[in-house]
Design a protein around this motif. Sequence first.
Motif, mmCIF file in Angstrom:
data_model
loop_
_atom_site.group_PDB
_atom_site.id
_atom_site.type_symbol
_atom_site.label_atom_id
_atom_site.label_comp_id
_atom_site.label_asym_id
_atom_site.label_seq_id
_atom_site.Cartn_x
_atom_site.Cartn_y
_atom_site.Cartn_z
ATOM 1 N N LEU A 122 0.819 -1.210 0.000
ATOM 2 C CA LEU A 122 0.000 0.000 0.000
ATOM 3 C C LEU A 122 0.855 1.263 0.000
ATOM 4 O O LEU A 122 0.353 2.352 0.265
ATOM 5 N N ASN A 123 2.144 1.118 -0.268
ATOM 6 C CA ASN A 123 3.058 2.247 -0.387
ATOM 7 C C ASN A 123 3.815 2.136 -1.703
ATOM 8 O O ASN A 123 4.071 1.044 -2.197
ATOM 9 N N ASP A 124 4.186 3.270 -2.258
ATOM 10 C CA ASP A 124 4.873 3.281 -3.543
ATOM 11 C C ASP A 124 6.308 2.779 -3.433
ATOM 12 O O ASP A 124 6.922 2.828 -2.366
ATOM 13 N N VAL A 125 6.822 2.309 -4.566
ATOM 14 C CA VAL A 125 8.248 2.012 -4.708
ATOM 15 C C VAL A 125 8.842 3.139 -5.547
ATOM 16 O O VAL A 125 8.447 3.336 -6.694
ATOM 17 N N PRO A 126 9.789 3.915 -5.016
ATOM 18 C CA PRO A 126 10.335 5.040 -5.786
ATOM 19 C C PRO A 126 11.142 4.575 -6.981
ATOM 20 O O PRO A 126 11.722 3.490 -6.987
ATOM 21 N N ARG A 127 11.153 5.399 -8.019
ATOM 22 C CA ARG A 127 11.912 5.089 -9.232
ATOM 23 C C ARG A 127 13.370 4.766 -8.909
ATOM 24 O O ARG A 127 13.982 3.897 -9.532
ATOM 25 N N GLU A 128 13.910 5.451 -7.891
ATOM 26 C CA GLU A 128 15.313 5.258 -7.538
ATOM 27 C C GLU A 128 15.592 3.836 -7.037
ATOM 28 O O GLU A 128 16.753 3.405 -6.987
ATOM 29 N N ALA A 129 14.538 3.117 -6.642
ATOM 30 C CA ALA A 129 14.720 1.753 -6.135
ATOM 31 C C ALA A 129 14.562 0.697 -7.220
ATOM 32 O O ALA A 129 14.615 -0.496 -6.931
ATOM 33 N N ALA A 130 14.397 1.112 -8.468
ATOM 34 C CA ALA A 130 14.157 0.154 -9.549
ATOM 35 C C ALA A 130 15.274 -0.873 -9.640
ATOM 36 O O ALA A 130 15.031 -2.064 -9.878
ATOM 37 N N HIS A 131 16.517 -0.431 -9.442
ATOM 38 C CA HIS A 131 17.648 -1.357 -9.578
ATOM 39 C C HIS A 131 17.665 -2.405 -8.473
ATOM 40 O O HIS A 131 18.339 -3.431 -8.596
ATOM 41 N N LEU A 132 16.934 -2.174 -7.388
ATOM 42 C CA LEU A 132 16.853 -3.148 -6.308
ATOM 43 C C LEU A 132 15.776 -4.199 -6.572
ATOM 44 O O LEU A 132 15.779 -5.258 -5.951
ATOM 45 N N VAL A 133 14.859 -3.892 -7.475
ATOM 46 C CA VAL A 133 13.714 -4.765 -7.756
ATOM 47 C C VAL A 133 13.894 -5.514 -9.073
ATOM 48 O O VAL A 133 13.677 -6.721 -9.155
ATOM 49 N N ALA A 156 5.655 -5.074 -10.078
ATOM 50 C CA ALA A 156 6.789 -5.995 -10.139
ATOM 51 C C ALA A 156 7.281 -6.343 -8.743
ATOM 52 O O ALA A 156 7.609 -7.506 -8.454
ATOM 53 N N TYR A 157 7.331 -5.349 -7.874
ATOM 54 C CA TYR A 157 7.802 -5.594 -6.509
ATOM 55 C C TYR A 157 6.862 -6.545 -5.773
ATOM 56 O O TYR A 157 7.304 -7.519 -5.145
ATOM 57 N N ALA A 158 5.558 -6.289 -5.845
ATOM 58 C CA ALA A 158 4.595 -7.157 -5.168
ATOM 59 C C ALA A 158 4.632 -8.565 -5.742
ATOM 60 O O ALA A 158 4.553 -9.555 -5.000
ATOM 61 N N ALA A 159 4.762 -8.679 -7.066
ATOM 62 C CA ALA A 159 4.825 -9.998 -7.694
ATOM 63 C C ALA A 159 6.063 -10.757 -7.222
ATOM 64 O O ALA A 159 5.995 -11.956 -6.924
ATOM 65 N N LYS A 160 7.193 -10.074 -7.130
ATOM 66 C CA LYS A 160 8.417 -10.742 -6.689
ATOM 67 C C LYS A 160 8.342 -11.109 -5.207
ATOM 68 O O LYS A 160 8.849 -12.159 -4.789
ATOM 69 N N GLU A 161 7.726 -10.255 -4.402
ATOM 70 C CA GLU A 161 7.564 -10.579 -2.983
ATOM 71 C C GLU A 161 6.695 -11.827 -2.825
ATOM 72 O O GLU A 161 7.002 -12.711 -2.023
ATOM 73 N N ALA A 162 5.588 -11.896 -3.561
ATOM 74 C CA ALA A 162 4.717 -13.073 -3.481
ATOM 75 C C ALA A 162 5.461 -14.324 -3.945
ATOM 76 O O ALA A 162 5.377 -15.387 -3.324
ATOM 77 N N ALA A 163 6.219 -14.195 -5.043
ATOM 78 C CA ALA A 163 6.990 -15.337 -5.545
ATOM 79 C C ALA A 163 8.079 -15.737 -4.561
ATOM 80 O O ALA A 163 8.329 -16.932 -4.341
ATOM 81 N N PHE A 164 8.741 -14.759 -3.955
ATOM 82 C CA PHE A 164 9.793 -15.029 -2.983
ATOM 83 C C PHE A 164 9.239 -15.833 -1.807
ATOM 84 O O PHE A 164 9.858 -16.802 -1.348
ATOM 85 N N LYS A 165 8.059 -15.432 -1.323
ATOM 86 C CA LYS A 165 7.448 -16.159 -0.201
ATOM 87 C C LYS A 165 7.095 -17.588 -0.594
ATOM 88 O O LYS A 165 7.220 -18.509 0.223
ATOM 89 N N ALA A 166 6.628 -17.774 -1.826
ATOM 90 C CA ALA A 166 6.282 -19.125 -2.270
ATOM 91 C C ALA A 166 7.518 -19.989 -2.469
ATOM 92 O O ALA A 166 7.504 -21.191 -2.185
ATOM 93 N N LEU A 167 8.598 -19.388 -2.951
ATOM 94 C CA LEU A 167 9.824 -20.152 -3.208
ATOM 95 C C LEU A 167 10.627 -20.409 -1.937
ATOM 96 O O LEU A 167 11.404 -21.368 -1.870
ATOM 97 N N SER A 168 10.449 -19.566 -0.927
ATOM 98 C CA SER A 168 11.275 -19.655 0.271
ATOM 99 C C SER A 168 11.247 -21.022 0.940
ATOM 100 O O SER A 168 12.309 -21.583 1.244
ATOM 101 N N PRO A 169 10.069 -21.634 1.185
ATOM 102 C CA PRO A 169 10.097 -22.957 1.823
ATOM 103 C C PRO A 169 10.609 -24.058 0.911
ATOM 104 O O PRO A 169 10.970 -25.139 1.380
#
Length: 221
Positions: A122-133, A156-169
Amino acid sequence: MPATDPPPTLPRALTRLRPRTPGLGFGTAYVHEGPPYAVRDAELRLTRTMTPSRRADFLIGRCALHRALRDAGLSADAVLCDGPRPRLPAGLSASISHSNGIAVAVAGPTSLFRTLGVDLELNDVPREAAHLVLHASEAVLPEGDDAAVARHLLAAYAAKEAAFKALSPVLGAGLPGLRALRLAPHADGYLAHAPAGPGLCLRVTVHHLSRGVLAWAVPNV
């Protein structure tokens, strides 16, 4: 953008956007809705040494989780912790996310879902953080104003977070960082995978909210 309280109608809007996959349960909880009735006594005891903010997040997360289990026709006793992840009973897959006082969860049997992931942002990802995502192969930002770029980055960030949680276990210590995960546009979201992983591909559904993103990941079979 600084965090602000979401409107009280947002949990209901999230429920309308819920997954429609058979066997996959979905639940929400809101910090201002009152006592977390779905929480178990052992979960309450676990929060006694937590800070107030951590306690609030934990309780609404567990409330959303038990509601998701019930929505899937399942149930569980107290769900405690394995590090940052919930300690799920055998036979259950689930994932929890919370943002700005709202929690969401997905749950289902492992016979249908080897693993699951969900993310609410529910918060934005700043353009400056694109290289982190974004990986170098994904780093082309859309044409348009800052709002279009922010919308793309947040999805993209939310999709990667959801995928990260699924891949983690599944991958454990072998799981790379968010940037190393790969996204390919697909239907109403993305296909996601970790190049160094065991070939597990995830289907990530993304829904844009009035201000934010809801995403969940399930194995692509």
